[in-house]
Design a protein around this motif. Structure first.
Motif, PDB file in Angstrom:
ATOM      1  N   SER A 198     -89.826 -45.360  52.831  1.00 17.47           N
ATOM      2  CA  SER A 198     -90.072 -46.297  53.967  1.00 17.47           C
ATOM      3  C   SER A 198     -91.501 -46.253  54.507  1.00 17.47           C
ATOM      4  CB  SER A 198     -88.843 -46.331  54.894  1.00 17.47           C
ATOM      5  OG  SER A 198     -88.674 -47.419  55.602  1.00 17.47           O
ATOM      6  N   ASP A 199     -91.277 -46.758  56.019  1.00 20.02           N
ATOM      7  CA  ASP A 199     -92.812 -47.218  56.370  1.00 20.02           C
ATOM      8  C   ASP A 199     -93.353 -45.956  56.833  1.00 20.02           C
ATOM      9  OD1 ASP A 199     -92.195 -49.770  56.202  1.00 20.02           O
ATOM     10  OD2 ASP A 199     -91.316 -49.912  58.092  1.00 20.02           O
ATOM     11  N   GLU A 200     -92.917 -44.882  56.855  1.00 23.44           N
ATOM     12  CA  GLU A 200     -93.615 -43.596  57.151  1.00 23.44           C
ATOM     13  C   GLU A 200     -94.860 -43.224  56.338  1.00 23.44           C
ATOM     14  OE1 GLU A 200     -89.747 -42.312  55.041  1.00 23.44           O
ATOM     15  OE2 GLU A 200     -90.274 -43.575  56.907  1.00 23.44           O
ATOM     16  N   VAL A 201     -94.783 -43.965  55.036  1.00 20.61           N
ATOM     17  CA  VAL A 201     -95.496 -43.711  54.096  1.00 20.61           C
ATOM     18  C   VAL A 201     -97.174 -43.775  54.447  1.00 20.61           C
ATOM     19  CG1 VAL A 201     -95.801 -46.251  53.357  1.00 20.61           C
ATOM     20  CG2 VAL A 201     -96.473 -44.560  51.734  1.00 20.61           C
ATOM     21  N   VAL A 202     -97.408 -44.593  55.602  1.00 24.33           N
ATOM     22  CA  VAL A 202     -98.861 -44.865  56.161  1.00 24.33           C
ATOM     23  C   VAL A 202     -99.146 -43.522  56.913  1.00 24.33           C
ATOM     24  CG1 VAL A 202     -98.389 -47.353  56.188  1.00 24.33           C
ATOM     25  CG2 VAL A 202     -97.917 -46.070  58.219  1.00 24.33           C
ATOM     26  N   VAL A 203     -98.177 -42.854  57.414  1.00 21.47           N
ATOM     27  CA  VAL A 203     -98.439 -41.433  58.004  1.00 21.47           C
ATOM     28  C   VAL A 203     -98.599 -40.281  56.933  1.00 21.47           C
ATOM     29  CG1 VAL A 203     -97.586 -39.925  59.685  1.00 21.47           C
ATOM     30  CG2 VAL A 203     -97.026 -42.174  59.854  1.00 21.47           C
ATOM     31  N   LEU A 204     -97.605 -40.144  56.039  1.00 24.81           N
ATOM     32  CA  LEU A 204     -97.591 -39.414  55.089  1.00 24.81           C
ATOM     33  C   LEU A 204     -98.408 -39.308  54.069  1.00 24.81           C
ATOM     34  CD1 LEU A 204     -93.530 -38.758  54.455  1.00 24.81           C
ATOM     35  CD2 LEU A 204     -95.200 -37.873  56.272  1.00 24.81           C
ATOM     36  N   SER A 205     -99.253 -40.700  53.800  1.00 23.62           N
ATOM     37  CA  SER A 205    -100.337 -40.426  52.866  1.00 23.62           C
ATOM     38  C   SER A 205    -101.512 -39.920  53.469  1.00 23.62           C
ATOM     39  CB  SER A 205    -100.529 -41.852  52.358  1.00 23.62           C
ATOM     40  OG  SER A 205     -99.410 -42.337  51.542  1.00 23.62           O
ATOM     41  N   ASN A 206    -101.668 -39.306  54.777  1.00 23.55           N
ATOM     42  CA  ASN A 206    -102.731 -38.833  55.335  1.00 23.55           C
ATOM     43  C   ASN A 206    -102.495 -37.376  55.754  1.00 23.55           C
ATOM     44  OD1 ASN A 206    -104.907 -40.857  56.052  1.00 23.55           O
ATOM     45  ND2 ASN A 206    -103.027 -42.019  56.610  1.00 23.55           N
ATOM     46  N   VAL A 207    -101.287 -36.870  55.366  1.00 24.50           N
ATOM     47  CA  VAL A 207    -101.029 -35.647  55.477  1.00 24.50           C
ATOM     48  C   VAL A 207    -100.743 -34.898  54.029  1.00 24.50           C
ATOM     49  CG1 VAL A 207     -98.962 -34.267  56.473  1.00 24.50           C
ATOM     50  CG2 VAL A 207     -99.774 -36.282  57.697  1.00 24.50           C
ATOM     51  N   TYR A 208    -100.158 -35.494  53.269  1.00 27.94           N
ATOM     52  CA  TYR A 208     -99.919 -34.931  51.692  1.00 27.94           C
ATOM     53  C   TYR A 208    -100.740 -35.869  50.967  1.00 27.94           C
ATOM     54  CZ  TYR A 208     -95.804 -33.116  53.905  1.00 27.94           C
ATOM     55  OH  TYR A 208     -94.705 -32.543  54.717  1.00 27.94           O
ATOM     56  N   GLU A 209    -100.942 -35.184  49.588  1.00 26.64           N
ATOM     57  CA  GLU A 209    -101.733 -35.648  48.801  1.00 26.64           C
ATOM     58  C   GLU A 209    -101.138 -35.642  47.261  1.00 26.64           C
ATOM     59  OE1 GLU A 209    -106.370 -35.023  50.117  1.00 26.64           O
ATOM     60  OE2 GLU A 209    -105.434 -33.047  49.607  1.00 26.64           O
ATOM     61  N   THR A 210    -101.941 -36.372  46.453  1.00 22.47           N
ATOM     62  CA  THR A 210    -101.208 -36.541  45.130  1.00 22.47           C
ATOM     63  C   THR A 210    -102.131 -35.903  44.075  1.00 22.47           C
ATOM     64  OG1 THR A 210    -101.827 -38.801  45.155  1.00 22.47           O
ATOM     65  CG2 THR A 210     -99.526 -38.365  45.320  1.00 22.47           C
ATOM     66  N   LEU A 211    -101.847 -35.660  42.821  1.00 23.98           N
ATOM     67  CA  LEU A 211    -102.502 -35.033  41.839  1.00 23.98           C
ATOM     68  C   LEU A 211    -103.807 -36.167  41.477  1.00 23.98           C
ATOM     69  CD1 LEU A 211     -99.963 -33.222  39.361  1.00 23.98           C
ATOM     70  CD2 LEU A 211    -101.655 -32.266  40.974  1.00 23.98           C
ATOM     71  N   THR A 212    -103.418 -37.481  41.613  1.00 20.09           N
ATOM     72  CA  THR A 212    -104.279 -38.358  41.292  1.00 20.09           C
ATOM     73  C   THR A 212    -104.019 -39.616  41.942  1.00 20.09           C
ATOM     74  OG1 THR A 212    -102.912 -39.580  39.661  1.00 20.09           O
ATOM     75  CG2 THR A 212    -104.298 -37.708  38.759  1.00 20.09           C
ATOM     76  N   ARG A 213    -105.125 -40.487  42.275  1.00 16.57           N
ATOM     77  CA  ARG A 213    -104.914 -41.634  43.020  1.00 16.57           C
ATOM     78  C   ARG A 213    -105.488 -42.814  42.031  1.00 16.57           C
ATOM     79  NH1 ARG A 213    -107.769 -41.898  48.596  1.00 16.57           N
ATOM     80  NH2 ARG A 213    -106.232 -40.157  48.976  1.00 16.57           N
ATOM     81  N   TYR A 214    -104.724 -44.016  42.015  1.00 14.28           N
ATOM     82  CA  TYR A 214    -104.984 -45.208  41.345  1.00 14.28           C
ATOM     83  C   TYR A 214    -106.328 -45.817  42.054  1.00 14.28           C
ATOM     84  CZ  TYR A 214    -104.764 -49.512  38.701  1.00 14.28           C
ATOM     85  OH  TYR A 214    -104.734 -50.398  38.052  1.00 14.28           O
ATOM     86  N   ASN A 215    -107.503 -46.340  41.487  1.00 14.55           N
ATOM     87  CA  ASN A 215    -108.592 -46.888  41.755  1.00 14.55           C
ATOM     88  C   ASN A 215    -108.133 -48.341  41.492  1.00 14.55           C
ATOM     89  OD1 ASN A 215    -111.122 -48.215  41.892  1.00 14.55           O
ATOM     90  ND2 ASN A 215    -112.083 -46.357  42.050  1.00 14.55           N
ATOM     91  N   TYR A 216    -108.096 -49.360  42.177  1.00  7.42           N
ATOM     92  CA  TYR A 216    -107.608 -50.820  41.842  1.00  7.42           C
ATOM     93  C   TYR A 216    -109.028 -51.525  41.358  1.00  7.42           C
ATOM     94  CZ  TYR A 216    -106.579 -55.625  42.370  1.00  7.42           C
ATOM     95  OH  TYR A 216    -106.768 -57.042  42.327  1.00  7.42           O
ATOM     96  N   VAL A 217    -110.215 -50.756  41.771  1.00 12.02           N
ATOM     97  CA  VAL A 217    -111.375 -51.766  41.272  1.00 12.02           C
ATOM     98  C   VAL A 217    -111.582 -51.291  39.884  1.00 12.02           C
ATOM     99  CG1 VAL A 217    -114.136 -51.681  41.487  1.00 12.02           C
ATOM    100  CG2 VAL A 217    -112.339 -51.704  43.560  1.00 12.02           C
ATOM    101  N   THR A 218    -111.498 -50.110  39.497  1.00 13.01           N
ATOM    102  CA  THR A 218    -111.881 -49.699  38.088  1.00 13.01           C
ATOM    103  C   THR A 218    -110.508 -49.739  37.206  1.00 13.01           C
ATOM    104  OG1 THR A 218    -111.088 -47.382  38.504  1.00 13.01           O
ATOM    105  CG2 THR A 218    -113.515 -48.013  38.933  1.00 13.01           C
ATOM    106  N   GLY A 219    -109.308 -49.750  37.699  1.00  9.99           N
ATOM    107  CA  GLY A 219    -108.180 -49.885  36.918  1.00  9.99           C
ATOM    108  C   GLY A 219    -107.776 -48.574  36.598  1.00  9.99           C
TER     109      GLY A 219
END
Length: 536
Positions: free
Chosen positions: A69-90
């Motif tokens: 849910s909405d806490e994604v905006v908090v947790l995305s600054n606390v936890y990280e993923t192996l990769t992140r999608y770059n919208y500009v490069t696709g």
């Protein structure tokens, strides 16, 4: 996207409530609006504190494996993923992984981890920790854990390599960048640990949580963060409750806040051109859909569903949104694999009249199509559209009643009632993908369900089910064939009309002009990666 917790609260649109008229006038004159003042620490906002304005009750789940849910905006600054999608490069780019390889058949993937990364506890990031984290997420089967369904086995190779073996081909680099269920964390058997002490590797740790307070969540810099703190980066992040859009506009105008998203276009317009703020706009991957109850009369008749879809004037609906929406080209929004502008979209009003007549409805038939449409309460864009839809459908002999219901306590529970006649006729909600693939627009919303979750059209088509089950592997092995399959899937949805295509959300973000480096990435709806930013 899926909404496996409180999707009705996503996006967290704030309505045009009590003080909007006063604020619009006051902002035009650069004067405060009486009775609508907001607080904040202006000195901190101008220096090292990033103030993110949000709705009240932002956090509903702290566990990164269960959050949806909405806490994604908090947790995305606390936890990280192996990769992140770059919208500009696709393409995906490394975060906790620095490189990855895949076998030719895309059924074995090996990721190499970044060196010198530590969890907030001080423990080092290891391959075993990544394995334990993802396996726990898969085991709990919560949130968007289904993205890992192709994974059969995870193996830690030494301390810095992780191998994924799959039951079928899949783009694990995209899966590993998912908005939910892809965070890497230190596993704990104590659920309280995920709230009391953050167990991530991200740039910030949780300093405080006050659910009833003005500052609901405060984050502070993790000094040993692998990305470092060079330059004028924000050392503190405050998620401040501003349930009224009028208050949020004032706080942005006064310099007491750094970021506001989801303001009504009417208020955004008053802030344009002001020297202390910058307005960012871009199309999103958030689509506004109306799911038509295919099991309940009269919408169990495909002719009636198609007539309702054809009778609407979508250009007028988009215009009425005042910039909040652009017209949908299909199920898949622009910028995603499978998007196309050449589908035969609904909107043929002559065809609507013909279909209604065939079904025994319409003017002169003596039979009225009576429908009830519900939407998440407080969403004024949808409320405005609902009033217009009611007027547009009336000449066709379609009587549409519109009601805003609280998502968690009323709208979603009603849609899941066992008695089909107790459910609403049209269920309106926002949807966006869990990872940078369009699969969840179909898998979650239109695949046959035994237990009702998000297929709130109660739609079932075995042929579409087969395509849904095949397209994920095609994305990894034959993208061109995946594109053709996604087109066929969209044509089936348009033909059977379980969905109204009400538009795609246009992000309108207001930020302090001091902020540098902001990128609005539609793959991470409403998330600001604050460490990426600097300030004057």
């Amino acid at each position: 996207m899926s909404m496996h917790l409180l999707l009705g609260s996503r996006p967290a649109h704030r309505g045009w409530r009590s003080c909007v008229v006063a604020v619009v006038a006051a902002l035009a004159l650069s004067l405060p609006a009486a009775g609508c003042s907001g607080g904040g620490d202006k000195e901190h906002s101008a220096n090292d504190t990033f103030v993110y304005l949000s709705s009240r009750g932002l956090v509903t789940e702290w566990d990164p494996a269960r959050s949806y849910s909405d806490e994604v905006v908090v947790l995305s600054n606390v936890y990280e993923t192996l990769t992140r999608y770059n919208y500009v490069t696709g393409r995906t780019q490394g975060v906790l992984a620095t490189r990855w390889t895949a076998s030719k058949d895309r059924r074995t993937w090996t990721f190499t981890l970044r060196d010198n990364v530590r969890f907030h506890s001080g423990h080092p990031l290891t391959a075993e920790a990544v394995k334990s984290s993802i396996e726990r997420t898969m085991r709990l089967k919560a949130s968007a854990s289904y993205v890992w369904d192709p994974v059969e086995r995870i193996t830690a190779i030494g301390k810095r390599q992780v191998r994924f073996e799959l039951s079928r081909p899949a783009p694990v680099d995209l899966i590993a960048s998912a908005t939910y269920a892809a965070w890497i964390y230190e596993v704990s058997d104590d659920a309280e640990d995920y709230r009391a002490t953050a167990r991530g590797t991200g740039p910030y740790t949780i300093a405080s949580w006050n659910p009833a307070g003005e500052n609901e969540v405060e984050l502070t810099a993790f000094e040993d963060y692998w990305g470092g703190w060079r330059g004028n980066r924000y050392k503190k992040v405050v998620f401040q409750a501003a349930p009224q859009s009028s208050t949020a506009a004032q706080l942005m105008d006064s310099g007491d806040a750094t970021y506001a998203g989801g303001l009504p276009p009417q208020l955004v317009d008053t802030l344009r051109g002001r020297p202390n703020v910058t307005v960012y706009e871009r199309p999103s991957w958030q689509t506004l859909i109306g799911l038509m109850n295919t099991e309940k009369k009269p919408l169990d008749d495909i002719r009636v569903r198609r007539a309702v879809a054809d009778a609407l004037d979508y250009r007028e609906l988009v215009k009425a949104s005042r910039g909040a929406l652009v017209a949908s080209d299909g199920v898949i929004p622009e910028g995603m694999l499978g998007h196309t502008t050449t589908l035969d979209m609904p909107g043929d009003q002559d065809r609507a009249r013909k279909l209604l007549k065939e079904a025994g409805y319409g003017p002169g038939s003596g039979r009225t199509v009576k429908l009830e449409m519900t939407y998440p309460a407080g969403d004024d864009t949808v409320r405005t559209l609902g009033d217009l839809m009611k007027a547009q459908l009336r000449p066709f002999g379609i009587d549409l009643q519109v009601a805003g219901l609280a998502w968690a306590s009323a709208q979603w529970p009603r849609a899941k009632k066992k008695n089909v006649n107790e459910r609403q006729d049209i269920f309106v909600m926002w949807w966006w993908p869990d990872d940078p693939e369009p699969l969840s627009y179909f898998r979650n919303v239109f695949r046959t369900e035994k237990e009702i979750s998000y297929n709130l059209a109660y739609y079932s088509d075995p042929g579409l089910d087969r395509l849904i089950d095949q397209v994920g592997a095609l994305t990894a092995t034959n993208p061109d064939e995946a594109v053709r399959t996604y087109r066929t899937m969209q044509e089936i949805i348009i033909r059977d009309a379980p969905q109204l295509f009400l538009g795609t959300n246009t992000y309108q973000r207001v930020l302090s002009s001091d902020v540098k480096g902001f990128v609005d990435n539609p793959a991470y709806a409403n998330v600001v990666f604050v460490h990426d930013l600097t300030h004057k």
